[in-house]
Design an enzyme around this catalytic site. Sequence first.
Site, short mmCIF file in Angstrom:
data_model
loop_
_atom_site.label_atom_id
_atom_site.label_comp_id
_atom_site.label_asym_id
_atom_site.label_seq_id
_atom_site.Cartn_x
_atom_site.Cartn_y
_atom_site.Cartn_z
N GLY A 62 0.83 -1.19 0.00
CA GLY A 62 0.00 0.00 0.00
C GLY A 62 0.86 1.24 0.00
N CYS A 89 5.25 -6.26 1.69
CA CYS A 89 5.67 -4.86 1.69
C CYS A 89 4.96 -4.08 2.81
CB CYS A 89 5.46 -4.24 0.31
SG CYS A 89 6.45 -2.76 0.09
N TYR A 90 3.99 -3.22 2.48
CA TYR A 90 3.28 -2.52 3.56
C TYR A 90 2.76 -3.53 4.58
CZ TYR A 90 0.08 0.63 6.01
OH TYR A 90 -0.56 1.39 6.97
N HIS A 176 7.40 -7.84 -3.89
CA HIS A 176 6.05 -8.13 -4.38
C HIS A 176 6.03 -9.42 -5.20
CE1 HIS A 176 3.95 -4.39 -3.30
NE2 HIS A 176 5.17 -3.88 -3.34
N GLU A 178 3.51 -10.90 -6.37
CA GLU A 178 2.37 -10.96 -7.29
C GLU A 178 2.66 -10.39 -8.67
OE1 GLU A 178 2.81 -9.08 -4.68
OE2 GLU A 178 1.75 -7.16 -4.75
N ASP A 235 -16.39 -7.91 -22.85
CA ASP A 235 -16.78 -7.88 -21.43
C ASP A 235 -18.30 -7.89 -21.26
OD1 ASP A 235 -14.09 -7.41 -21.36
OD2 ASP A 235 -14.29 -5.27 -20.92
N SER A 236 -18.97 -6.98 -21.96
CA SER A 236 -20.42 -6.92 -21.76
C SER A 236 -21.11 -8.10 -22.42
CB SER A 236 -21.00 -5.60 -22.24
OG SER A 236 -20.54 -5.27 -23.51
N LYS A 381 -8.90 -9.06 -18.17
CA LYS A 381 -9.35 -9.34 -19.54
C LYS A 381 -9.13 -10.80 -19.97
CE LYS A 381 -10.85 -7.05 -23.10
NZ LYS A 381 -11.88 -6.03 -22.86
N GLU A 523 -5.03 4.58 -24.49
CA GLU A 523 -5.75 5.65 -25.19
C GLU A 523 -4.98 6.96 -25.02
OE1 GLU A 523 -8.37 5.01 -26.95
OE2 GLU A 523 -8.85 3.01 -26.20
N1 ATP Z 1 -22.23 1.75 -26.59
C1 ATP Z 1 -22.54 1.16 -25.44
N2 ATP Z 1 -23.80 0.84 -25.14
C2 ATP Z 1 -24.11 0.25 -23.97
N3 ATP Z 1 -23.21 -0.03 -23.02
C3 ATP Z 1 -21.95 0.26 -23.24
C4 ATP Z 1 -21.52 0.86 -24.47
N4 ATP Z 1 -20.18 1.02 -24.41
C5 ATP Z 1 -19.79 0.54 -23.23
N5 ATP Z 1 -20.83 0.08 -22.50
C6 ATP Z 1 -20.80 -0.46 -21.13
O1 ATP Z 1 -19.58 -0.06 -20.50
C7 ATP Z 1 -18.84 -1.21 -20.10
C8 ATP Z 1 -17.35 -0.96 -20.21
O2 ATP Z 1 -16.97 -0.80 -21.56
P1 ATP Z 1 -15.72 -1.60 -22.09
O3 ATP Z 1 -15.39 -1.10 -23.43
O4 ATP Z 1 -14.67 -1.59 -21.03
O5 ATP Z 1 -16.24 -3.10 -22.15
P2 ATP Z 1 -16.87 -3.90 -23.37
O6 ATP Z 1 -17.24 -2.96 -24.42
O7 ATP Z 1 -17.94 -4.77 -22.84
O8 ATP Z 1 -15.69 -4.82 -23.82
P3 ATP Z 1 -14.37 -4.41 -24.59
O9 ATP Z 1 -13.42 -3.98 -23.49
O10 ATP Z 1 -13.94 -5.66 -25.25
O11 ATP Z 1 -14.67 -3.29 -25.50
C9 ATP Z 1 -19.33 -2.30 -21.03
O12 ATP Z 1 -19.06 -3.57 -20.49
C10 ATP Z 1 -20.78 -1.98 -21.10
O13 ATP Z 1 -21.45 -2.44 -19.95
O1 XMP Z 2 -14.93 1.10 -21.59
C1 XMP Z 2 -13.97 1.83 -21.38
N1 XMP Z 2 -14.22 3.04 -20.88
C2 XMP Z 2 -13.28 3.96 -20.68
O2 XMP Z 2 -13.57 5.07 -20.22
C3 XMP Z 2 -11.95 3.57 -21.04
N2 XMP Z 2 -10.75 4.20 -20.99
C4 XMP Z 2 -9.82 3.32 -21.47
N3 XMP Z 2 -10.40 2.17 -21.79
C5 XMP Z 2 -9.73 0.94 -22.28
O3 XMP Z 2 -9.00 0.42 -21.19
C6 XMP Z 2 -7.75 -0.13 -21.64
C7 XMP Z 2 -6.60 0.59 -20.95
O4 XMP Z 2 -6.58 1.90 -21.46
P1 XMP Z 2 -5.76 3.11 -20.85
O5 XMP Z 2 -4.34 2.63 -20.75
O6 XMP Z 2 -5.92 4.22 -21.82
O7 XMP Z 2 -6.36 3.37 -19.50
C8 XMP Z 2 -7.75 0.04 -23.16
O8 XMP Z 2 -8.22 -1.15 -23.71
C9 XMP Z 2 -8.71 1.19 -23.39
O9 XMP Z 2 -9.32 1.16 -24.67
C10 XMP Z 2 -11.71 2.28 -21.53
N4 XMP Z 2 -12.72 1.42 -21.68
N1 GLN Z 3 4.66 -1.16 -1.99
C1 GLN Z 3 4.39 -0.90 -0.71
O1 GLN Z 3 3.64 -1.58 -0.04
C2 GLN Z 3 5.03 0.33 -0.15
C3 GLN Z 3 4.89 0.44 1.33
C4 GLN Z 3 5.32 1.79 1.89
N2 GLN Z 3 4.43 2.82 1.44
C5 GLN Z 3 6.77 2.08 1.46
O2 GLN Z 3 7.02 2.96 0.69
O3 GLN Z 3 7.66 1.39 1.93
#
Ligand code: ATP
Ligand code: XMP
Ligand code: GLN
Length: 525
Positions: A62, A89-90, A176, A178, A235-236, A381, A523
Amino acid sequence: MAAGEQVSNMFDTILVLDFGSQYSHLITRRLREFNIYAEMLPCTQKISELGWTPKGVILSGGPYSVYAEDAPHVDHAIFDLNVPILGICYGMQELAWINGKQVGRGDKREYGPATLKVIDDSNSLFKGMNDSTVWMSHGDKLHGLPTGYKTIATSDNSPYCGIVHETKPIYGIQFHPEVTHSTQGKTLLKNFAVDLCHAKQNWTMENFIDTEINRIRKLVGPTAEVIGAVSGGVDSTVASKLMTEAIGDRFHAILVDNGVLRLNEAANVKKTLVEGLGINLMVVDASEEFLSKLKGVTDPEKKRKIIGNTFIHVFEREAEKIKPKDGKEIQFLLQGTLYPDVIESISFKGPSQTIKTHHNVGGLLENMKLKLIEPLRELFKDEVRHLGELLGIPHDLVWRHPFPGPGIAIRVLGEVTKEQVEIARKADNIYIEEIKKAGLYNQISQAFACLLPVKSVGVMGDQRTYDQVIALRAIETTDFMTADWFPFEHSFLKKVASRIVNEVDGVARVTYDITSKPPATVEWE
Ligand SMILES: Nc1ncnc2c1ncn2[C@@H]1O[C@H](COP(=O)(O)OP(=O)(O)OP(=O)(O)O)[C@@H](O)[C@H]1O
Ligand SMILES: O=c1[nH]c(=O)c2[nH+]cn([C@@H]3O[C@H](COP(=O)(O)O)[C@@H](O)[C@H]3O)c2[nH]1
Ligand SMILES: NC(=O)CC[C@H](N)C(=O)O
Ligand SMILES: [Mg+2]
């Protein structure tokens, strides 16, 4: 939260207490990788209110310093459970703070690789770990051994890299395990969960499907109806398929055409989901509403919030139009939210920073009437894709590149207008078409075109042009938390650039983005 109490009672479960590290969820994910169920709860969880008994407890890392006034602390009742405890860690600093307070600022911070030197292998925590690379990320350190503990491993910079209680199964590690950069980190977590906690390795993704369907049925009840935000992304679609299995046609999926979708997206998605997967889906055209609210807005976070809010307005309006057979109102909204959407948008007490507001998490309305159902909120994912394959969703859809909810609005940098969206959309379509033709689509995790609010001079057919710039992005990643750019052949880029400038009016130049995440994000906004 996905998978609730009943799962922890059905399977041997490791309790992960989250102190706010960006990596906390990777702990539960790694345990799932070797079929052990883990539940992550805030570090403030009262053990008496748990309702189940964990086989072991892990305290995460943390960003706080344990000695800070507002630092979070664990319920001491974890020590009465008489199960193994591992502080990371923390988490280790917290164990040390409780037993003698020997924690303070280190002379130097330590980020990156270190070599683990196991000096006492009389217990199995470090089995197979000696001399392996471990990943450090800390500024504080133990200034001495906590009362009742001994050292079992060191590293160049951390004399107390691994410690154990003299008589009880309580362990602390400074690194870490993980993160994948700790080469044998997974081995350590397995040693802890399997050898020391004796947790049975019998949890699978098939179990996830069953327990999630049961949980949804219980939550929704026998007659209530649910709407779903469905985009046609993986996802959806996976979330909808689960919901359809759980409650059949009491589920109403809604695709919102927000005016910033890809070329022909709404029609294509409708066909696949309705005809291919038997999902009850309707398309709502709200493009004018979204575009008018985005008028004049250039700040990326504002755009995201507007889009998130407008989505919810549309869903609430649509929910009111549906008249459920039980005569009641629609109460629930399904979303395909994943863990990375959550971690980059919000976190426990805000210690892990907001990187950007994903529309479906931080963009929600505060006084929203609909209650969210997010079955995938704990998953990454690649786990969702695995789930999709198990649910029989076609391979092409499962492996589709993600497309963000705010769509082309965050790929048109600056103000979003219909004309700008059209340029970005056409360029994107050419780019993806060429990627598919070259057989590269499945090697790339995500690719898209961005339209930059910059004009540059060009020459076409002896004429001077003064038009905008398209930036192409293509990345490789497994979990979208970190990513690297895709090494295209030059000939490929040359072809795409030439097609875009020739075929898309308003574009004078094409560039290719060669930045990894971090320091960039996927993005551009
Ligand atoms: N055009 C849309 N209409 C309705 N719901 C949407 C729309 N775009 C996004 N969402 C909602 O927002 C959520 C997050 O969008 P996100 O793009 O992360 O997921 P995704 O579209 O389901 O999958 P992917 O990441 O593969 O695009 C979706 O799972 C869905 O519930
Ligand atoms: O549904 C979404 N709503 C958002 O607001 C949003 N912002 C980023 N992304 C997606 O997330 C992944 C990581 O993107 P970033 O490195 O830009 O955060 C990439 O796959 C991006 O396309 C989004 N998906
Ligand atoms: N990654 C961590 O858990 C960091 C723990 C604490 N904040 C540090 O800096 O030592
Ligand atoms: Mg999407």
